[in-house]
Write an enzyme that holds these catalytic residues in place. Structure first.
Site, PDB file in Angstrom:
ATOM      1  N   GLY A  93       2.824   2.191  10.843  1.00 39.74           N
ATOM      2  CA  GLY A  93       3.772   3.298  10.692  1.00 39.74           C
ATOM      3  C   GLY A  93       4.487   3.657  11.975  1.00 39.74           C
TER       4      GLY A  93
ATOM      5  CD  GLU B 226      -3.285  -2.468   7.312  1.00 35.45           C
ATOM      6  OE1 GLU B 226      -2.183  -2.735   6.825  1.00 35.45           O
ATOM      7  OE2 GLU B 226      -3.889  -1.407   7.080  1.00 35.45           O
TER       8      GLU B 226
ATOM      9  CB  SER C 200       5.565  -1.931  11.789  1.00 35.43           C
ATOM     10  OG  SER C 200       5.149  -0.611  12.078  1.00 35.43           O
TER      11      SER C 200
ATOM     12  N   GLY D  40       5.137   1.295   4.713  1.00 37.53           N
ATOM     13  CA  GLY D  40       6.453   1.905   4.536  1.00 37.53           C
ATOM     14  C   GLY D  40       7.448   1.041   3.766  1.00 37.53           C
TER      15      GLY D  40
ATOM     16  CG  ASN E 127      -1.738   1.209   1.384  1.00 39.93           C
ATOM     17  OD1 ASN E 127      -1.790   2.040   0.474  1.00 39.93           O
ATOM     18  ND2 ASN E 127      -2.415   1.342   2.510  1.00 39.93           N
ATOM     19  CD1 TRP E 128       3.297   0.958  -2.943  1.00 37.80           C
ATOM     20  CD2 TRP E 128       3.340   2.156  -4.844  1.00 37.80           C
ATOM     21  NE1 TRP E 128       3.929   0.201  -3.899  1.00 37.80           N
ATOM     22  CE2 TRP E 128       3.974   0.903  -5.076  1.00 37.80           C
ATOM     23  CE3 TRP E 128       3.246   3.057  -5.898  1.00 37.80           C
ATOM     24  CZ2 TRP E 128       4.507   0.552  -6.318  1.00 37.80           C
ATOM     25  CZ3 TRP E 128       3.773   2.721  -7.125  1.00 37.80           C
ATOM     26  CH2 TRP E 128       4.403   1.476  -7.337  1.00 37.80           C
ATOM     27  CE  LYS E 129      -0.070   3.074   4.814  1.00 36.90           C
ATOM     28  NZ  LYS E 129       0.119   3.122   6.251  1.00 36.90           N
TER      29      LYS E 129
ATOM     30  CD  GLU F 275      -2.643   5.324   6.909  1.00 38.15           C
ATOM     31  OE1 GLU F 275      -2.636   5.428   5.673  1.00 38.15           O
ATOM     32  OE2 GLU F 275      -1.737   4.763   7.559  1.00 38.15           O
TER      33      GLU F 275
ATOM     34  CG  HIS G 258      -5.671   1.886   5.274  1.00 38.69           C
ATOM     35  ND1 HIS G 258      -5.186   2.787   6.199  1.00 38.69           N
ATOM     36  CD2 HIS G 258      -4.689   0.968   5.093  1.00 38.69           C
ATOM     37  CE1 HIS G 258      -3.957   2.427   6.551  1.00 38.69           C
ATOM     38  NE2 HIS G 258      -3.632   1.327   5.891  1.00 38.69           N
TER      39      HIS G 258
END
Ligand code: 13P
Length: 259
Positions: free
Chosen positions: A174, A168, A214, A236, A9-11, A98, A96
């Site tokens: 992160g 998650e 992570s 990440g 997931n490149w966000k 976020e 997600h």
């Protein structure tokens, strides 16, 4: 037997089409034609077409990071399932944390998006997970029950079998803090039990449940070896091809041992 799915997931990264193409190229070259684990990348919407071109001829899936549940119309800023299919997407991330915590995404919206994705034959990756406060208050299972039952409401067993879930824990995203394999496996087993109670044993045995939070090359092997962990949703570490490929390799090693 569930094939592992390792997805990046490149966000909100990288910041240019050129950099997105280079990252996709690196993953493509490193993976070659291997299909013993399933691999997907999720670039920002604006890079999907370019990344699809770069990935041509490779087994790597292309995921979007979100979608809207309506097919078309007056919904400024939104992207539909059919549009994602049109630009080459095979997968889509939904709910997600976020978006749940930062953008007001509710279980009802996740459910509407999930149904739109399934109708368009996109493989949905539905994210669930508790915050640090919820874990400390021993509410992890209650939170997951609400997210799972709300997000997957109204699905048939056959539809549910085609959903990928991603556990998650928000406190591990992160932060460099990873759930231990024991913590993660316990939650994955709880999710599998809920799936069995809701959709039946056979369906529960087919659903891919990824872990995210992570995940790095150094900790991937022990997480992926857990019986109910069927892959990773990587943030990440998905932004460097070598790191992401290290996690993919950990999955391939686990698969080669017959998991
Ligand atoms: P990190 O791997 O950066 O913790 O992100 C996990 C994640 O949110 C993937 O969707």
């Amino acid at each position: 037997m569930r094939a592992l799915l390792i997805a990046g997931n490149w966000k909100l990264n990288p910041t240019s089409t050129e950099a997105a193409a280079a990252l996709a190229e690196g993953v493509k070259n490193g993976l070659g034609t291997a299909t013993d684990v399933h691999v997907a990348v999720a670039p920002p919407f604006v890079f999907l077409t370019k990344v699809d071109q770069v990935l041509a001829g490779s087994p790597i899936g292309l995921a979007a990071q979100d979608l809207h549940w309506e097919p078309s119309g007056a919904f400024t800023g939104e992207i539909s399932a059919a549009m994602l299919v049109d630009v080459g997407c095979t997968h889509v991330i939904i709910g997600h944390s976020e978006r749940r915590h930062g953008m007001g995404e509710t279980d009802a919206r996740v459910n509407a998006k999930l149904k739109a994705a399934l109708a368009a034959k996109l493989i949905p990756i539905v994210c669930v997970g508790e915050t640090k406060e919820e874990r400390l208050a021993e509410k992890t299972e209650d939170v997951l029950l609400a997210q799972l039952s709300g997000s997957l409401a109204g699905l048939t067993a056959e539809e549910a079998a085609g959903v990928v879930l991603a556990y998650e824990p928000v406190w591990a995203i992160g932060t460099g803090l990873t759930a231990t394999p024991e913590q993660a496996q316990a939650v994955h087993a709880f999710i599998r039990k809920w799936l069995a109670e809701t959709f039946g044993e056979a369906t529960a045995g087919r659903v891919v449940v990824q872990y995210g939070g992570s995940v790095k090359p150094a900790n991937a092997a022990e997480l992926l070896a857990c019986p109910d962990i069927d892959g990773a949703l990587v943030g990440g570490a998905a932004l460097k091809a070598d790191d992401f490929l290290g996690i993919v390799q950990a999955g391939r090693d686990v698969a080669a041992r017959g998991k």
